[in-house]
Design a protein around this motif. Structure first.
Motif, PDB file in Angstrom:
ATOM      1  N   ALA A   1       0.547  -1.200   0.058  1.00  0.00           N
ATOM      2  CA  ALA A   1      -0.166  -0.257  -0.145  1.00  0.00           C
ATOM      3  C   ALA A   1       0.434   1.470   0.366  1.00  0.00           C
ATOM      4  CB  ALA A   1      -1.201   0.145   1.203  1.00  0.00           C
ATOM      5  N   ILE A   2       0.412   2.339   0.062  1.00  0.00           N
ATOM      6  CA  ILE A   2       1.200   3.454  -0.208  1.00  0.00           C
ATOM      7  C   ILE A   2       0.981   4.311   0.813  1.00  0.00           C
ATOM      8  CG2 ILE A   2       2.047   3.413  -2.532  1.00  0.00           C
ATOM      9  CD1 ILE A   2      -0.298   5.153  -3.231  1.00  0.00           C
ATOM     10  N   VAL A   3       1.514   5.783   1.360  1.00  0.00           N
ATOM     11  CA  VAL A   3       0.727   6.920   2.262  1.00  0.00           C
ATOM     12  C   VAL A   3       1.448   7.956   1.296  1.00  0.00           C
ATOM     13  CG1 VAL A   3       1.197   7.728   4.134  1.00  0.00           C
ATOM     14  CG2 VAL A   3       1.669   5.181   3.583  1.00  0.00           C
ATOM     15  N   PRO A   4       0.717   9.078   0.832  1.00  0.00           N
ATOM     16  CA  PRO A   4       0.058   9.381  -0.029  1.00  0.00           C
ATOM     17  C   PRO A   4       1.231  10.918   0.696  1.00  0.00           C
ATOM     18  CG  PRO A   4      -1.937   9.174   0.758  1.00  0.00           C
ATOM     19  CD  PRO A   4      -1.117   8.789   1.310  1.00  0.00           C
ATOM     20  N   PRO A   5       1.800  11.744   0.230  1.00  0.00           N
ATOM     21  CA  PRO A   5       2.771  12.536   0.748  1.00  0.00           C
ATOM     22  C   PRO A   5       2.491  13.079   1.849  1.00  0.00           C
ATOM     23  CG  PRO A   5       3.181  12.478  -2.181  1.00  0.00           C
ATOM     24  CD  PRO A   5       1.954  11.435  -1.151  1.00  0.00           C
ATOM     25  N   SER A   6       0.871  13.927   1.782  1.00  0.00           N
ATOM     26  CA  SER A   6       0.666  14.954   2.609  1.00  0.00           C
ATOM     27  C   SER A   6       0.561  13.963   3.943  1.00  0.00           C
ATOM     28  CB  SER A   6      -0.973  14.879   2.827  1.00  0.00           C
ATOM     29  OG  SER A   6      -1.878  13.921   2.144  1.00  0.00           O
ATOM     30  N   TYR A   7       0.544  12.555   4.533  1.00  0.00           N
ATOM     31  CA  TYR A   7       0.447  12.106   5.267  1.00  0.00           C
ATOM     32  C   TYR A   7       1.702  11.400   5.953  1.00  0.00           C
ATOM     33  CZ  TYR A   7      -4.386  12.169   5.095  1.00  0.00           C
ATOM     34  OH  TYR A   7      -6.166  12.697   4.808  1.00  0.00           O
ATOM     35  N   THR A   8       2.776  11.625   5.024  1.00  0.00           N
ATOM     36  CA  THR A   8       4.936  11.361   5.539  1.00  0.00           C
ATOM     37  C   THR A   8       5.357  12.879   6.460  1.00  0.00           C
ATOM     38  OG1 THR A   8       5.514  12.105   3.081  1.00  0.00           O
ATOM     39  CG2 THR A   8       4.202  10.050   3.764  1.00  0.00           C
ATOM     40  N   LEU A   9       6.479  12.305   6.744  1.00  0.00           N
ATOM     41  CA  LEU A   9       7.269  13.482   7.949  1.00  0.00           C
ATOM     42  C   LEU A   9       8.640  13.924   6.419  1.00  0.00           C
ATOM     43  CD1 LEU A   9       8.435  11.664  10.915  1.00  0.00           C
ATOM     44  CD2 LEU A   9       6.926  13.332  10.595  1.00  0.00           C
ATOM     45  N   SER A  10       8.359  12.772   5.400  1.00  0.00           N
ATOM     46  CA  SER A  10       9.436  13.158   4.363  1.00  0.00           C
ATOM     47  C   SER A  10       8.609  13.960   3.379  1.00  0.00           C
ATOM     48  CB  SER A  10       9.684  11.775   3.688  1.00  0.00           C
ATOM     49  OG  SER A  10       9.023  11.408   2.937  1.00  0.00           O
ATOM     50  N   ARG A  11       7.195  13.934   3.619  1.00  0.00           N
ATOM     51  CA  ARG A  11       6.555  15.132   2.421  1.00  0.00           C
ATOM     52  C   ARG A  11       6.551  14.623   1.409  1.00  0.00           C
ATOM     53  NH1 ARG A  11       2.454  16.423   5.281  1.00  0.00           N
ATOM     54  NH2 ARG A  11       3.492  17.884   6.646  1.00  0.00           N
ATOM     55  N   HIS A  12       7.306  13.070   0.993  1.00  0.00           N
ATOM     56  CA  HIS A  12       6.919  12.369  -0.210  1.00  0.00           C
ATOM     57  C   HIS A  12       6.185  10.766  -0.004  1.00  0.00           C
ATOM     58  CE1 HIS A  12      10.661  15.049  -2.507  1.00  0.00           C
ATOM     59  NE2 HIS A  12      10.473  14.902  -1.263  1.00  0.00           N
ATOM     60  N   VAL A  13       5.617  10.516  -1.244  1.00  0.00           N
ATOM     61  CA  VAL A  13       5.233   9.255  -0.815  1.00  0.00           C
ATOM     62  C   VAL A  13       5.595   7.813  -0.510  1.00  0.00           C
ATOM     63  CG1 VAL A  13       5.506   8.324  -3.671  1.00  0.00           C
ATOM     64  CG2 VAL A  13       3.539   7.558  -2.474  1.00  0.00           C
ATOM     65  N   GLU A  14       5.207   6.891   0.491  1.00  0.00           N
ATOM     66  CA  GLU A  14       5.620   5.765   1.293  1.00  0.00           C
ATOM     67  C   GLU A  14       5.135   4.632   0.410  1.00  0.00           C
ATOM     68  OE1 GLU A  14       6.426   6.595   5.407  1.00  0.00           O
ATOM     69  OE2 GLU A  14       8.346   8.227   4.997  1.00  0.00           O
ATOM     70  N   VAL A  15       6.229   3.413   0.351  1.00  0.00           N
ATOM     71  CA  VAL A  15       5.099   2.456   0.567  1.00  0.00           C
ATOM     72  C   VAL A  15       5.175   1.277   1.330  1.00  0.00           C
ATOM     73  CG1 VAL A  15       5.203   0.316  -1.942  1.00  0.00           C
ATOM     74  CG2 VAL A  15       5.771   2.634  -2.090  1.00  0.00           C
TER      75      VAL A  15
END
Length: 727
Positions: free
Chosen positions: A180-194
């Motif tokens: 699954a992916i975590v959109p950039p708006s919900y990550t600390l790095s402001r980049h998409v995470e998998v």
């Protein structure tokens, strides 16, 4: 008889959920969901059905092959049949703006901007082309694609697509499962995470590195992140469901499904609970391990929303959501909340019972709270009958209060009218109040326009006091695309429709006509464009250069005129360019100024083309005076004199330039003979210097050549040989 809102409520632990049928599908005889993969646009948007090439298909005639990608409303009404010719589709998704995204096996991405077939296309890069795409996960503004070599490539924006490879997994990651992916708006790095199920654990990938979360409960066949990004559900291959924090530091619940059958989908129902869907069952799993099951006779698809789930089956579209606390407090049997008593007072008032006044007096101290609760509950009720009942109760309570702001009440009435209009069968937008607030009215109007619901879009825009220009423009563009009438008829119809709209732009409509191959219609429409700054660039792209030049002159905008002239100068040869501007005095004057700034060569060419011999010769004369070589200077002067002589009308300056050249020649000869500097002297200075070195004959020759008056010659001679007075 309208059913009570509590009909269909199901208790899950300490809260209620309800599954209500929103639409009976119109596609019943046309669509077999066993043959399709379904994806829904966010905010209650359209459904796309794509043929599942991994399943057998029933033959329904020669046209069935062409029905690979179909777009439907939530009511099952066909909106658009997408022509498809790009091979196997591996990714199906929607953007927040309801743009359909299709990703093929070779990494080609098509973004469909409307329901007319218009799209843009880009590639995921060489790695995707070489190894192939297996599957994709989408979010509001981008997606992540998984390649067959185990790598992941990310796209963060569709308007400026720049494929970016994510970090490479370690060699120890031999088994890849759900992800699954975590959109950039919900990550600390402001980049998409998998979040990727690897072996028995979960690895977190971003663009820089890979983190192992060292879990032991895997392998995880399905992973899903909650809409707010705070929670993650992990579904194991053994049928267990774990809900953990998205940083994997805390486990909140565990549930055993009791089956080893792999589910088709594992999703979140808002942020409250998890929905697990098999072929014909949806199981809702609560935060403390409780569960609700819903069974179906055919295959189903779940579409997640921010406040619930859409359940798509062959015969109906349903919405599954939590019953909000304010609604439960009002409609729960035996409720004594102030809002419930206020609602009962309305019913008593309608039957003229004195109990209505008793109810009002009973909750007078908390009347403001009751009114607010009724207004808020109306936003969650999909049935117009109960919306009206709740708002009527709020109106009654509001009339009792001495001081109460009606703004929220009035706004809710407006919004509910809009929502009921777009939820109607003909539109099929299953939009809730919370989603409407997130979507905004402007974007809702855009969705109606893309469905060609222009009348409703206009009425809602006027009702909400929004600008209507865009709706008229989009209607005009659609008419240009679809109409088979002649150009004049179409132009007259569009102008008649738009004439009452002040300062509306025709530029986009004209561009659409040009793109459709109707250049004449585009030119006709541009005549009604009030802003030259929008007319001219399109005319240039249509290669209507002379019209563009005329429009830029008429605009009185010097910057626009400069822009057009520079564009034309780069496009045509100098001769063609000068002929184009020759009969336009304003443009010709600007070109002359441009030529002065650019250099003498362009200025000479301009004067020559315009047959302005005197001006051309004058440029040559000035150029000659700047040359260092006297021989070159003489040649230039002779050329200038010749240009003067070739003119139809005599120019008095021609003799002066010719004499200047002769003077230089004579001075050059004197320097050679007498080894003294003569070049650059005037005629008088030349004569004076010749007399000084006792060259009277040469001085007389200069006098005769340039017709120096006798008095002047005597004066120069006496200046050299002053007379001595005898005493």
């Amino acid at each position: 008889m309208v059913p009570n809102p509590t009909t269909g409520w199901e208790r899950l632990q300490d809260v209620f959920y309800r599954k209500r049928t929103e639409y009976t599908m119109l596609w019943t005889d046309e669509v077999d969901l066993n043959e399709f993969i379904v994806a829904g646009a966010p905010y209650g948007g359209a459904l796309v059905l794509v043929r599942d090439t991994g399943r057998p298909m029933s033959y329904k005639g020669p046209d069935s092959r062409q029905k690979m990608v179909l777009i439907y409303s939530n009511a099952g009404e066909l909106i658009y049949n997408v022509p498809w010719d790009k091979g196997t589709i591996r990714g199906i998704g929607w953007s927040d703006d309801e743009h359909l995204i299709l990703v093929t096996e070779d990494g080609t991405v098509r973004v469909y901007h409307d329901f007319n077939g218009g799209f843009s296309q880009f590639s995921l890069g060489k790695d995707a082309e070489d190894h192939g795409v297996i599957e994709c996960r989408f979010y509001g503004t981008g997606f992540v694609a998984r390649l067959s070599n185990g790598r992941f490539v990310s796209i963060s924006r569709y308007d400026e697509a720049r494929p970016r490879m994510l970090a490479e997994l370690p060699k120890s990651a031999t088994e890849l499962h759900g992800w699954a992916i975590v959109p950039p708006s919900y990550t600390l790095s402001r980049h998409v995470e998998v979040f990727l199920g690897v072996n028995n654990t979960v690895n977190v990938l971003d663009s820089m590195d890979v983190q192992d979360k060292y879990l032991e409960e895997g392998p995880f066949s399905h992973i899903a992140v909650s809409p707010n990004g705070a929670l993650t559900v992990l579904y194991t291959a053994y049928g267990k469901v774990y809900v953990v924090s998205s940083d994997f530091q805390k486990k909140y619940s565990e549930y055993d499904t009791g089956t080893l059958d792999s589910p088709a989908q594992v999703l979140w129902c808002a942020n409250d609970c998890v929905a697990v869907a098999w072929e014909s069952e949806v199981r809702l799993i609560g935060p403390a391990g409780g569960a609700l099951s819903f069974y179906y006779d055919s295959r189903i698809w779940l579409v997640p929303e921010s406040d619930g789930l859409r359940i798509i089956s062959e015969d109906r579209c349903e919405f599954l959501s939590k019953v909000q606390d304010v609604v439960a407090q009002i409609f729960r049997i035996g409720s004594t909340s102030p809002a419930a008593i206020l609602l009962d007072a309305v019913e008593q008032l309608e039957v003229k019972s004195p109990k209505a006044d008793d109810n009002v007096q009973l909750i007078r101290s908390s009347m403001s709270e009751a009114v607010d609760a009724c207004v808020k509950a109306a936003s969650y009720e999909p049935e117009p009958y109960w919306q009206k009942r709740l708002l009527k109760a709020a109106l009654l309570g509001k009339s009792v209060l001495e001081l109460y702001s009606s703004d929220e009440y009035v706004e809710m009435c407006e919004i509910l009218r809009v929502l009921n209009a777009v939820r109607f069968y003909d539109i099929g937008l299953l939009l809730t109040y919370e989603e409407f607030i997130r979507l905004t009215p402007e974007r809702l109007i855009d969705r109606l326009v893309s469905r060609h619901k222009y009348v409703l879009a206009l009425r809602l825009s006027e009702y909400l006091q929004l600008p209507t220009d865009k709706i008229y423009i989009r209607w005009s563009c659609a008419k240009v695309r679809s109409s088979t009438e002649d150009d004049k008829t179409i132009c007259d119809a569009i102008v008649h429709k738009l004439k009452s709209i002040p300062a509306i732009s025709y530029e986009e409509i004209a561009r659409t006509a040009y793109d459709e191959g109707r250049s004449r219609l585009a030119t006709q429409l541009l005549n009604y464009e009030p802003r030259a700054g929008r007319q001219v660039p399109l005319l240039l792209s249509m290669e209507e250069d002379e019209i563009a030049l005329i429009k830029s002159v008429e605009s009185g905008d010097p910057d626009l005129l400069y822009y057009v002239l520079l564009h034309l100068k780069g496009k045509y040869s100098l001769a063609q360019f000068f002929r184009l501007v020759n009969d336009k005095p304003v443009a010709s004057a600007v070109v002359e100024q441009l030529a002065r700034n650019e250099g003498p060569e362009l200025l000479k060419d301009f004067y020559y083309q315009d047959d302005r011999r005197a001006d051309s010769a004058l440029v040559i004369y000035r150029e000659a005076l700047l040359l260092d070589s006297i021989s070159d200077r003489i040649e230039k002067l002779k050329l200038g004199a010749k240009i003067y002589q070739d003119a139809k009308d005599p120019y008095p300056d021609a003799k002066a330039i010719e004499d200047h050249a002769k003077l230089y020649e004579m001075q050059q000869s004197f320097e050679k003979d007498y080894k003294q500097a003569f070049v650059g002297l005037t005629v008088a200075e030349t004569i004076k210097k010749l007399l000084k070195i006792n060259q009277s004959s040469k001085a007389s020759k200069v006098k005769g050549e340039f017709k120096v008056p006798d008095k002047m010659f005597i004066f120069l001679k006496e200046g050299v040989y002053p007379t001595v007075k005898k005493g």
